[in-house]
Write a protein that holds these residues in place. Sequence first.
Motif, mmCIF file in Angstrom:
data_model
loop_
_atom_site.group_PDB
_atom_site.id
_atom_site.type_symbol
_atom_site.label_atom_id
_atom_site.label_comp_id
_atom_site.label_asym_id
_atom_site.label_seq_id
_atom_site.Cartn_x
_atom_site.Cartn_y
_atom_site.Cartn_z
ATOM 1 N N PHE A 121 -0.017 -14.188 -8.356
ATOM 2 C CA PHE A 121 1.375 -14.330 -7.917
ATOM 3 C C PHE A 121 2.347 -13.952 -9.022
ATOM 4 C CE2 PHE A 121 5.113 -17.073 -8.073
ATOM 5 C CZ PHE A 121 5.768 -16.620 -6.941
ATOM 6 N N ASN A 122 2.116 -14.511 -10.208
ATOM 7 C CA ASN A 122 3.065 -14.233 -11.294
ATOM 8 C C ASN A 122 3.010 -12.780 -11.747
ATOM 9 O OD1 ASN A 122 4.675 -16.658 -12.331
ATOM 10 N ND2 ASN A 122 2.676 -17.508 -11.862
ATOM 11 N N MET A 123 1.821 -12.196 -11.727
ATOM 12 C CA MET A 123 1.743 -10.794 -12.119
ATOM 13 C C MET A 123 2.416 -9.901 -11.080
ATOM 14 S SD MET A 123 0.464 -10.686 -15.032
ATOM 15 C CE MET A 123 0.153 -8.934 -15.245
ATOM 16 N N THR A 124 2.355 -10.282 -9.820
ATOM 17 C CA THR A 124 3.021 -9.477 -8.793
ATOM 18 C C THR A 124 4.531 -9.631 -8.887
ATOM 19 O OG1 THR A 124 1.162 -9.946 -7.340
ATOM 20 C CG2 THR A 124 3.103 -8.974 -6.324
ATOM 21 N N PHE A 125 4.978 -10.852 -8.698
ATOM 22 C CA PHE A 125 6.414 -11.024 -8.519
ATOM 23 C C PHE A 125 7.160 -11.056 -9.836
ATOM 24 C CE2 PHE A 125 4.582 -12.213 -4.493
ATOM 25 C CZ PHE A 125 5.380 -11.480 -3.641
ATOM 26 N N GLY A 126 6.482 -11.369 -10.929
ATOM 27 C CA GLY A 126 7.126 -11.214 -12.234
ATOM 28 C C GLY A 126 7.551 -9.765 -12.444
ATOM 29 N N GLN A 127 6.689 -8.852 -11.987
ATOM 30 C CA GLN A 127 7.034 -7.440 -12.163
ATOM 31 C C GLN A 127 8.137 -6.992 -11.204
ATOM 32 O OE1 GLN A 127 3.956 -4.747 -13.732
ATOM 33 N NE2 GLN A 127 2.578 -6.012 -12.532
ATOM 34 N N PHE A 128 8.313 -7.740 -10.109
ATOM 35 C CA PHE A 128 9.437 -7.403 -9.221
ATOM 36 C C PHE A 128 10.759 -7.484 -9.991
ATOM 37 C CE2 PHE A 128 8.229 -7.850 -4.476
ATOM 38 C CZ PHE A 128 7.000 -7.274 -4.687
ATOM 39 N N LEU A 142 0.846 -1.192 0.000
ATOM 40 C CA LEU A 142 0.000 0.000 0.000
ATOM 41 C C LEU A 142 0.885 1.247 0.000
ATOM 42 C CD1 LEU A 142 -3.027 0.235 0.048
ATOM 43 C CD2 LEU A 142 -2.951 0.541 2.511
ATOM 44 N N GLN A 143 1.904 1.249 0.836
ATOM 45 C CA GLN A 143 2.821 2.397 0.865
ATOM 46 C C GLN A 143 3.495 2.568 -0.490
ATOM 47 O OE1 GLN A 143 3.859 4.933 2.865
ATOM 48 N NE2 GLN A 143 5.219 5.410 1.161
ATOM 49 N N LEU A 144 3.878 1.439 -1.109
ATOM 50 C CA LEU A 144 4.658 1.536 -2.339
ATOM 51 C C LEU A 144 3.812 1.957 -3.543
ATOM 52 C CD1 LEU A 144 7.044 -1.509 -1.946
ATOM 53 C CD2 LEU A 144 7.613 0.904 -1.796
ATOM 54 N N MET A 145 2.508 2.087 -3.361
ATOM 55 C CA MET A 145 1.698 2.570 -4.483
ATOM 56 C C MET A 145 2.048 4.006 -4.814
ATOM 57 S SD MET A 145 -1.961 0.912 -3.624
ATOM 58 C CE MET A 145 -2.764 0.862 -5.220
ATOM 59 N N SER A 146 2.599 4.703 -3.850
ATOM 60 C CA SER A 146 3.027 6.077 -4.114
ATOM 61 C C SER A 146 4.540 6.155 -3.972
ATOM 62 C CB SER A 146 2.357 7.032 -3.139
ATOM 63 O OG SER A 146 3.108 8.217 -3.066
ATOM 64 N N ASP A 147 5.158 7.099 -4.634
ATOM 65 C CA ASP A 147 6.604 7.227 -4.506
ATOM 66 C C ASP A 147 6.990 8.140 -3.349
ATOM 67 O OD1 ASP A 147 5.587 9.437 -5.699
ATOM 68 O OD2 ASP A 147 7.223 9.698 -7.128
ATOM 69 N N GLY A 187 13.282 -4.348 -10.432
ATOM 70 C CA GLY A 187 14.679 -4.407 -9.997
ATOM 71 C C GLY A 187 15.623 -4.046 -11.125
ATOM 72 N N LEU A 188 15.371 -4.614 -12.296
ATOM 73 C CA LEU A 188 16.249 -4.299 -13.428
ATOM 74 C C LEU A 188 16.161 -2.821 -13.789
ATOM 75 C CD1 LEU A 188 15.517 -7.455 -15.569
ATOM 76 C CD2 LEU A 188 17.737 -6.815 -14.618
ATOM 77 N N HIS A 189 15.008 -2.235 -13.506
ATOM 78 C CA HIS A 189 14.839 -0.832 -13.854
ATOM 79 C C HIS A 189 15.374 0.106 -12.766
ATOM 80 C CE1 HIS A 189 12.059 1.880 -16.482
ATOM 81 N NE2 HIS A 189 13.291 2.278 -16.463
ATOM 82 N N GLY A 190 16.003 -0.455 -11.735
ATOM 83 C CA GLY A 190 16.665 0.414 -10.774
ATOM 84 C C GLY A 190 15.929 0.632 -9.471
ATOM 85 N N MET A 191 15.018 -0.282 -9.115
ATOM 86 C CA MET A 191 14.302 -0.139 -7.849
ATOM 87 C C MET A 191 15.068 -0.889 -6.768
ATOM 88 S SD MET A 191 10.985 0.488 -6.466
ATOM 89 C CE MET A 191 10.353 0.094 -4.830
ATOM 90 N N ASN A 192 15.621 -0.178 -5.805
ATOM 91 C CA ASN A 192 16.367 -0.869 -4.750
ATOM 92 C C ASN A 192 15.448 -1.278 -3.615
ATOM 93 O OD1 ASN A 192 16.281 1.952 -4.621
ATOM 94 N ND2 ASN A 192 17.643 1.948 -2.852
ATOM 95 N N ARG A 193 15.982 -2.109 -2.703
ATOM 96 C CA ARG A 193 15.174 -2.667 -1.621
ATOM 97 C C ARG A 193 15.119 -1.729 -0.437
ATOM 98 N NH1 ARG A 193 17.179 -8.594 -0.149
ATOM 99 N NH2 ARG A 193 15.417 -8.415 1.254
ATOM 100 N N TRP A 194 14.222 -2.045 0.480
ATOM 101 C CA TRP A 194 14.131 -1.367 1.774
ATOM 102 C C TRP A 194 13.881 0.129 1.618
ATOM 103 C CZ3 TRP A 194 19.017 -4.264 1.239
ATOM 104 C CH2 TRP A 194 18.892 -5.575 1.669
ATOM 105 N N GLN A 251 6.977 4.726 -10.347
ATOM 106 C CA GLN A 251 5.699 4.704 -9.649
ATOM 107 C C GLN A 251 4.598 3.939 -10.387
ATOM 108 O OE1 GLN A 251 2.690 6.684 -10.031
ATOM 109 N NE2 GLN A 251 1.789 5.936 -8.108
ATOM 110 N N PRO A 252 4.409 4.160 -11.707
ATOM 111 C CA PRO A 252 3.293 3.458 -12.363
ATOM 112 C C PRO A 252 3.373 1.946 -12.208
ATOM 113 C CG PRO A 252 4.191 5.150 -13.793
ATOM 114 C CD PRO A 252 5.107 5.079 -12.620
ATOM 115 N N MET A 253 4.561 1.382 -12.410
ATOM 116 C CA MET A 253 4.656 -0.072 -12.313
ATOM 117 C C MET A 253 4.442 -0.554 -10.879
ATOM 118 S SD MET A 253 7.595 -2.622 -13.648
ATOM 119 C CE MET A 253 7.095 -3.335 -15.188
ATOM 120 N N ASN A 254 4.941 0.218 -9.918
ATOM 121 C CA ASN A 254 4.717 -0.158 -8.519
ATOM 122 C C ASN A 254 3.241 -0.138 -8.174
ATOM 123 O OD1 ASN A 254 6.920 -0.873 -6.716
ATOM 124 N ND2 ASN A 254 7.849 1.020 -7.435
#
Lengths: 268, 627, 190
Positions: free
Chosen positions: B512-519, B137-142, B523-530, B539-542
Amino acid sequence: MPDFLLFFILWVVFSALGEWAVNIWGSHVYYFIASTQAVDGVNATDFILRVLIPLFVFVMLMLIFAMTKFRRKEGDTSSSAHQFKTNKVYITTWITITVIVNFMFLLHPTASATEAMFNQYLPQNNKNVLIVDVVARQWQWYFNYPQYGVQNTVDTNGNAFLELPVNRKVEFVLRSYDPNHTYDTQVDVIHSFWIPAFGMKEDIIPGETRTMYITPTVMTNTTSNPMLRVQCAEVCGPGHPYMEANASVVSSNSFNQWIAQQKKNQNS
Amino acid sequence: MSIGTEPGIGYGTEKPLVLKKSMPPIMKGIIWGGVGFLLANGIVSLLLDPQPGHPFITEPSVTVGWVVLMIGWVLGVGAWEGAVKPAFGRTSNWVAAVGWRRFFEYSTDHKVIGIQYLVSSAGGFFIAGLAAMMMRLQLMSDRMWLFPYPGQYLTTVGIHGTIMMFSVGTVALVGGLGNYLIPMMIGSNSSAFPRMSGISVWLVPLGIFTVAFSPLLGYWTTGWRGYEPLAQQDPSGILFYYLGVFALTLSSLLVALNLTATIVFKRAPGLTWKRLPMFAWGIITVSLLNIIWLPEIEITFLLGILSRIVPFPFFTATGSPLTYLELFWLFGHPEVYIVVVPALALWQEILPVMTRKSLFAREFGVIGLIFVMMLSGLVWAHHMFTNMRNSEILPFSFFTEMISIPTAFSYLVAIGTIWRGKFRINAPSLLILMSMFNFMIGGMTGVFLADPVINLQVHDTFFVVGHFHYTIIGGMVFSWIAAMYYWLPKFSGRMYNEKAGIIGAIWIFIAFNMTFGQFFLLGLHGMNRWVPVYPSYLQPMNFETSIFAFLLGLGFLFHLIHIWWAMKAGPKTEKNPWKSKTLEWMSSRNLAQPNFNELPEVVGNFYAYENDEPVAVIPGEGGVEIV
Amino acid sequence: MSEMQNAPTLQNNDLPDLKLRASRGGFTLLVASQAVPIIVLINLRYVMAASYVSSHVDQLTGALISLVMIASGLVAWLALMNVKQRNRSQLNRYFWITMVLGAIAAVMALYQLWFHGVNSVGHYGETYLTITGVLAGYMVIGLVALYSGKSRNWRVGLNDDNEFSVGSTFKYWIFIVLAWLIMYLDLYLF
Ligand code: HEM
Ligand SMILES: [Cu+2]
Ligand SMILES: [Cu+2]
């Protein structure tokens, strides 16, 4: 048609389709790259993808066969007529292929690309490098250019800023400590220096000095492409998400001008 | 002769109730634990180690207080009467409860314990799942919007990962299904150390609550690794991380000791190693891993606690900052195989039944599990490519790539079994196929991660988060749900609704696949963890990933409700609806009865479908019973 | 594996001798898992402080603890040799002697923790204190186990069912004695 012939044909067809897709997209998996080091990463990814496609298709087809070809008819409760508990050819082929594929990956790209990375560290390859001292503290980056006597470079807003000339190898010297509280050894934590477009990151360990080599190849900056940004990648406390800095890669002329400007700011 | 009715562990209904308990054991546990905490905490904070200003709760006092709380809780819930008094030679007044009450107290019946573990695990899954929903829910916004402060988001990540790993990943298939099924599967009426097992299960709710309530002591930011040196300057909530995980790992350690001894020493006549069920092989291999690595991480946590409360400078800049991470991953990598090995064994358990075809290349399935177990201790540093010496990179890369060979044996066996079988499509079998699909993707992305130059780019990004959720949810959770459907008739004598099961399976598969496939793409597009905030281009993809994540959460909820309903009110079914040949289907699920009135003798192969010859005979029951 | 297959067929998995084997196997696994922290701590000692030994460490008390532990271990071993005789009062004596010696050692170890001369923010000091503390913890657990063995022997007496588990409290104590001795060599001498 015998099961295995059908399977074989489908396997060839779908593997070929997969390879074709990798041909088109394989070199774009990193979205955007701007250094020679990132190219090595993309090439390795591309190679591994190509090899894995047929193996992937093999398993996927088998799952589909389970649900179609080998599906049990409604009301049939009998056991399968094909009872076998082993098959030497299949097992031998399987093991041979997995072993060969793994050793191949080990030689290439693992060992070959890693060797290339290690070569970056050899002194003879570092005659004309630009040295950038990077200091990480919670939760800020500091960039120093010791060859030019410039410290804590900033942009016009006064935020830490990293500028690099294109096509010149950079040696990042990475340290984690708090320049304002150097006496306190307990405050340092692990950070990780990452510029996504450069395809590489290196952790910064309290009490140690690490280096990372990058040769930027594309002129761009954070505003026009946010994949070129300095980003802390290892969680380092509540400020971790904000531990970013803007960066840009420019021509060597612009770089010299920028250095001169930074010098002037510093002396004023 | 009736077997397995040890005095004190008896099957409630056979005895008249002579003694009434003064209060429900759970109440007693809470009171004993609470009073113990107050006393121990008070003694430490007021007398032994008073701090300036005399706060009542200090770090040392809360640590000592919690240890006493743990002991008081376990004793109160029944260990004192049921196990400790006999251990000191006193007579036990313990009377096992009957009916639903038996699930809310110490018990020595492996079926009750198995269900207690399963329910605790499911509870942990939904608490940690709620945390995941809040993260998404938090990650829906940047920008920060749900949480006012980033430390709260990071604590949520930590609580999510910790409870998922230590109360679901390591527990559901081993403490839960293992305790319930293993004694039945090997033809025994009890596990080897029923009292120890009865105690260990109560550590799970305690551990979950300790971690879930860790924010009481302050937000901690390290994530599920609790890693030093960062932990040292986190707020005190990190103490409840260490202590809660200590309780959870201690529980799993006791399960491992119990189930290993059960499998080695309590097999029915004729049940040789060659005939040992695949799930038992899975359990014994992970148990050996648990026996080695859980004490290792527990002592590491002790170092973490001491670094804080004494404090010791073990992991600071003047000490050895990476040693904690080395010690953590030394355990942490075996941990991920502890999660997945029983799931691989479940594939091999369920597929022959559903294809009605003999298990293919059984010995390779076993060898695969054993080699995965042995290699898993040699690969830990592949979590540390970004900070290890260059000279150490290649050996770890080597072992990491090699471990895919024995892991792939599970596919070799599964595919050989499917080939030309008569595959019966239903909820469990479909979920197993889905698990094979997901784990294939998890495993293949692992090959990329094992390659150092790729790792240096995608490590610490959402690519890795995608990878491990594919192995854990995709591999283990899907297999867990498959197992719940498969053994539902065993647990309850009832059947689930096939349509609902299949729709639920497809639902979670897609979500599941639609969620984590996009992870991976993030990641490849530069989204770091934590990070609760991130650059706006992501933001749109998140946003869209979060939508699928919510659907996934609802899908899991759907399965939970469906399984619950089926256990209570599903249509009654025959004893062995899948016509499986393994022993658990011959045993009694009735909690008031022993599994077997007479021990069966195993005379054949559980996974052979070329004929209908009996696999096991029960001497007492009028000659031969055909399974 | 093949050897186990040829083991006598398991006639009845609740028979006493099988129960005994299960107890023995489980106990061995327990001790193996309890040894893991000791191995980690030995490693830690060399990672943090190489083989340095501080000159402030109280060598005399350390040596005394080791002597007392050796004595208690010998008594425990004697007791183990005699468990089979099922002589209640003799075994009770062994329990008491082991426990008293063990308690003396534990108190001395706690003394070492409390009145240490080493610097707790040095790498030798922190390792020294951690290891001493962990072993004191093991000793306390071992003493509780011995006390449970003693109580069972005294109240119920030995029988086929509990002979192994009562005896194994001595075995567990011997394990702790060995752990202490290894750590003693590691911390005080090498
Ligand atoms: C309901 C579906 C789930 C969703 C939507 C979900 C989502 C997430 C997200 C967004 C993160 C944070 C990544 C980061 O910022 O580093 C995360 C971390 C994690 N998840 Fe999940 N997750 C789910 C289920 C699970 C399950 C079932 C497990 C294991 C049994 C699991 C284990 C973990 C672990 C170990 C972490 C790492 C925590 C850390 O960084 O310390 N997750 N998950
Ligand atoms: Cu940082
Ligand atoms: Cu950071």
